[in-house]
Structure formats: structure tokens, C-alpha cells
Scaffold this active site. Structure first.
Site, PDB file in Angstrom:
ATOM      1  N   HIS A   1       0.112  -6.433  14.431  1.00  0.00           N
ATOM      2  CA  HIS A   1       1.209  -5.504  14.716  1.00  0.00           C
ATOM      3  C   HIS A   1       1.220  -5.048  16.173  1.00  0.00           C
ATOM      4  O   HIS A   1       2.236  -4.553  16.658  1.00  0.00           O
ATOM      5  CB  HIS A   1       1.150  -4.291  13.775  1.00  0.00           C
ATOM      6  CG  HIS A   1       0.031  -3.345  14.062  1.00  0.00           C
ATOM      7  ND1 HIS A   1      -1.195  -3.432  13.435  1.00  0.00           N
ATOM      8  CD2 HIS A   1      -0.057  -2.291  14.903  1.00  0.00           C
ATOM      9  CE1 HIS A   1      -1.977  -2.453  13.880  1.00  0.00           C
ATOM     10  NE2 HIS A   1      -1.312  -1.753  14.768  1.00  0.00           N
TER      11      HIS A   1
ATOM     12  N   ASP B   1      -3.393  -8.684   9.066  1.00  0.00           N
ATOM     13  CA  ASP B   1      -2.945  -8.013  10.289  1.00  0.00           C
ATOM     14  C   ASP B   1      -3.839  -8.369  11.469  1.00  0.00           C
ATOM     15  O   ASP B   1      -4.160  -7.523  12.304  1.00  0.00           O
ATOM     16  CB  ASP B   1      -2.892  -6.492  10.087  1.00  0.00           C
ATOM     17  CG  ASP B   1      -2.135  -5.794  11.214  1.00  0.00           C
ATOM     18  OD1 ASP B   1      -1.276  -6.444  11.840  1.00  0.00           O
ATOM     19  OD2 ASP B   1      -2.424  -4.611  11.476  1.00  0.00           O
TER      20      ASP B   1
ATOM     21  N   SER C   1      -5.950   0.235  17.534  1.00  0.00           N
ATOM     22  CA  SER C   1      -5.758  -0.969  16.730  1.00  0.00           C
ATOM     23  C   SER C   1      -6.253  -2.203  17.461  1.00  0.00           C
ATOM     24  O   SER C   1      -5.916  -2.435  18.630  1.00  0.00           O
ATOM     25  CB  SER C   1      -4.269  -1.159  16.402  1.00  0.00           C
ATOM     26  OG  SER C   1      -3.847  -0.252  15.444  1.00  0.00           O
TER      27      SER C   1
ATOM     28  N   GLY D   1      -1.941 -17.477  -9.262  1.00  0.00           N
ATOM     29  CA  GLY D   1      -0.703 -17.029  -9.884  1.00  0.00           C
ATOM     30  C   GLY D   1      -0.884 -16.009 -10.990  1.00  0.00           C
ATOM     31  O   GLY D   1      -0.233 -16.118 -12.043  1.00  0.00           O
TER      32      GLY D   1
END
Length: 394
Positions: free
Chosen positions: A134, A164, A237, A293
Site C-alpha cells: 500500500h 500487503d 509501514s 475451496g
């Protein structure tokens, strides 16, 4: 009578002269009295023996400066620039229209440059830098400020939205590479240091402890966060979380702030997980994960069952139609106990093992269905993209 008086006078003069001599000697040689008493043994009975008090053992280092000196040169500041389009708005004067519509476009749209701040960690002498996705997402230009003051332009090698994480590449020589800690070296209660670029203040160090490990904020993701109370803020971050030896144990990424009435709760991606993402992105430019799944939850255990509260395994809650689990015959309410050769501890553990599987490979799943053991073979598929979790700077 006269003879006795003369004797007393002589003794008195002798005493006075002796006291005067002792006074003069004590002025010229202080401590001679104690020396003489010890020499002739006069004070042995009255002098208490001196016992030494051992120093209390130290509970930790007085300073973490050595750890900071070892790790800080590897932490960089990241400045990501991008052009954003904005539209000028003219507010309605009528209160009703203003409440309903706010305003209306006023003139043509215009572009302006927006800069986001973040941190990164040099993990390779070839110029690879780990940071958060980000921080650099949609950036047109990325500049990296090194510890020694040099500035390098960075290019994006690849990114992984789910964790991220992003990998950058800079062209610079003599780069200080951070030391990576052993994957099993982090324990709850360990002291850790967060190094980053909070609020654009340049490199800053804060200290805390590891509050917990193995944190999972989304049941659908194989994430495995380190929780810490080390103070981090906007701009941290992508920065380094290091131990007291200056070794990298995590990449700072998330903060639960005061908006949630929380304080001292932040998260970092463990270095083992970050290293796997780094290696895959360098090799292929993206990250591939296995997927069966199905959704899972903890196995419920009744309070009066006599079984331990933390029961082993994962309970299947939902099956994706047409997915690998559905095709293999897995059903809701099945309890999965083993995946391949690995025992399943809990749902988070199952997610991590599932993500590590190679798409296209087959794996045996063992478990219980209505108390009856079963063994099924599943063809692993590639994990579809997930919605990314909220980030520190978003």
C-alpha cells in the site's frame, strides 16, 4: 606529703605532654591510631567483619544501541509519488440542496501530485528492498532515501496484495543488508524494536515486546501476524521489526488505532512469511498459493466433554461449488485432522499448510465425518485473489 604532691604533678605533666604529642601525631598522620590498634590486636573484638554484598544480576541490557546500530543502516525511507485527478466543487447555497447533493462541479478537473510516506528494508546486496504494497501502490515515481543520505530511484519488481508486501529494486552499491533472524526465534514476551519513518520525521526507533504470535485477522487468509506494542505511526509501514540482536523478525504493516479505542496494538508480518513472498516475487514476479475451496472454523468442544479446550483439527463450514474440496467429496461439518503428512492444529494452521501447496498437485486429506474416519484425495488449485486487509497508512 610534699613528696606525694610532687609525684602527682609529674604524672599530670607527663599525661598532658602525651596527649599533646598524640594530638600532633594524629594531625600529621591520620589513621595511625587505627593502624596501631590493628597492629597490636586491640580492636578485633569490637570490629564487625565486613561482608561484601554481591551485585544483583542484570535483567537485560542497559542500552539497545548496539542492536540499533546493526539494523538501522538497512532501513530506508520511501517516498512514493503519484498524480491524482480532482474536481473542484461549488457547494449549493440552499441548505436543503447542500444536504442532499453537497455541491456541483466547478470548472474542469485538475491533477495534482500526491506523496505517500513509508519505510523499507534492504534484504539483498543486489538492491532488493522489502516494503508494504500500500506504500507504493499506483505510484508513478518511487524514491528511496538511504541511511547514508544517498537517494535512489526504485522500480517495482512485484507485489502481493494478500500479504500487503512489495519488492523494490534500487541500483546502488555498498548496500547494508539486514541480518535475518531464525524463523523460530520470536517468542511472546521478547523485546523488539520498530525502526521506520513515522510522520516524515526520518528514521525513528521505538521499543516494545511481542504481545502475541500467530495472530489471524481474517479467517479466509493464511496470514500469521506478530502482535506488538511497540509504538508505530503513519510512515512506519514497511519498516523493520528487529530483536535485541538487531536481526529482522518482521515487517511492520498494521495498526489498530484510537478509532477502535485501541492503544499499543500493532502487527508485523513474520520474516519467514516475508522471505517466502520475496523469493517467489524475485523468481516469477508474483506469488502463487494453493487452495482447496473450503472455509473452516475451530472444532467446538463441549465444556463437559472431558476433552481439552483447544481441540486438534478444523471444522469445515462451507464448500465452494465446483472447487477442489467439492469435487473430492468434502462436506460441511467434516472435521479435518491431517493434510498430507502434516497434522492440522487449528484453522489458521490449515490455511498456512494449504497456501504452501503447489497448484496442480494432489494431497490426501484425513478427518472425521459423523465420528467415522475418512481419507480423500484433493487436486489443489491456485488460490483466487482475495480482498486485501486494511493497512496502517490507509
Amino acid at each position: 606529703m610534699k613528696h606525694a604532691a610532687g609525684t602527682l604533678a609529674f604524672i599530670a605533666r607527663f599525661v598532658v605532654i602525651g596527649l599533646a604529642a598524640a594530638f600532633v601525631i594524629s594531625l600529621l598522620w591520620p589513621g595511625v591510631g587505627n593502624h596501631l590498634r590493628q597492629r597490636f590486636g586491640f580492636d578485633q573484638a569490637t570490629t564487625a567483619p565486613v561482608t561484601s554484598v554481591p551485585a544483583a544480576p542484570s535483567g537485560g541490557p542497559v542500552s539497545y544501541a548496539d542492536a540499533v546500530a546493526r539494523a538501522a543502516p538497512s532501513v530506508v525511507n520511501i517516498y512514493a509519488n503519484k498524480m491524482v485527478t480532482e474536481q473542484a466543487v461549488q457547494m449549493y447555497t440552499d441548505p436543503v440542496l447542500q444536504r442532499l447533493f453537497g455541491g456541483r462541479p466547478a470548472g474542469p478537473a485538475y491533477k495534482r501530485r500526491e506523496q505517500s510516506l513509508g519505510s523499507g528494508v534492504i534484504v539483498s546486496s543486489q538492491g532488493y528492498v522489502l516494503t508494504n504494497n500500500h506504500v507504493i501502490a499506483n505510484a508513478d515515481d518511487i524514491q528511496v532515501l538511504l541511511y547514508d543520505g544517498r537517494v535512489a530511484k526504485a522500480k517495482v519488481v512485484g507485489a502481493d496484495v494478500e500479504t500487503d508486501l512489495a519488492v523494490l529494486k534500487i541500483d546502488a552499491g555498498n548496500l547494508p543488508v539486514i541480518h535475518i533472524a531464525d524463523r523460530h526465534s520470536v517468542r511472546t514476551g521478547d523485546v523488539v524494536l520498530a525502526i521506520g519513518n513515522p510522520l516524515g520525521l526520518n528514521q525513528t526507533v521505538t521499543m516494545g515486546i511481542v504481545s502475541a504470535i500467530g495472530r489471524q485477522l481474517s479467517s479466509a487468509s493464511p496470514e500469521d501476524f506478530i502482535q506488538t506494542d511497540a509504538a508505530i505511526n503513519l510512515g512506519n509501514s514497511g519498516g523493520a521489526l528487529v530483536n535485541t540482536d538487531g536481526e529482522l523478525v518482521g515487517i511492520n504493516t498494521l495498526l489498530i488505532g484510537k478509532a477502535a479505542n485501541a492503544e499499543g496494538i500493532s502487527f508485523a508480518i513474520p520474516v519467514a512469511s516475508a522471505k517466502k513472498v520475496l523469493d517467489q516475487i524475485i523468481d516469477s514476479g508474483h506469488v502463487v498459493r494453493g487452495w482447496m475451496g473450503a472455509d473452516y472454523t475451530f472444532v467446538p468442544v463441549a465444556a463437559d466433554s472431558g476433552l481439552p479446550a483447544a481441540a486438534r483439527g478444523a471444522l469445515v463450514t462451507d464448500i465452494y461449488p465446483g472447487g477442489p474440496a467439492a469435487q473430492a467429496g468434502i462436506q460441511p461439518h467434516d472435521i479435518l485432522l491431517r493434510l498430507g503428512t502434516e497434522d492440522i492444529v487449528d484453522p489458521a494452521d490449515l490455511r498456512r499448510h494449504e497456501a504452501a501447496l503447489k497448484p496442480g498437485s494432489k494431497v490426501e486429506v484425513s478427518g472425521l465425518r459423523n465420528g467415522t474416519p475418512f481419507h480423500l484425495e484433493i487436486m489443489v488449485a491456485q488460490r483466487p485473489p482475495l480482498t486485501p486487509t486494511a493497512s496502517l497508512d490507509s
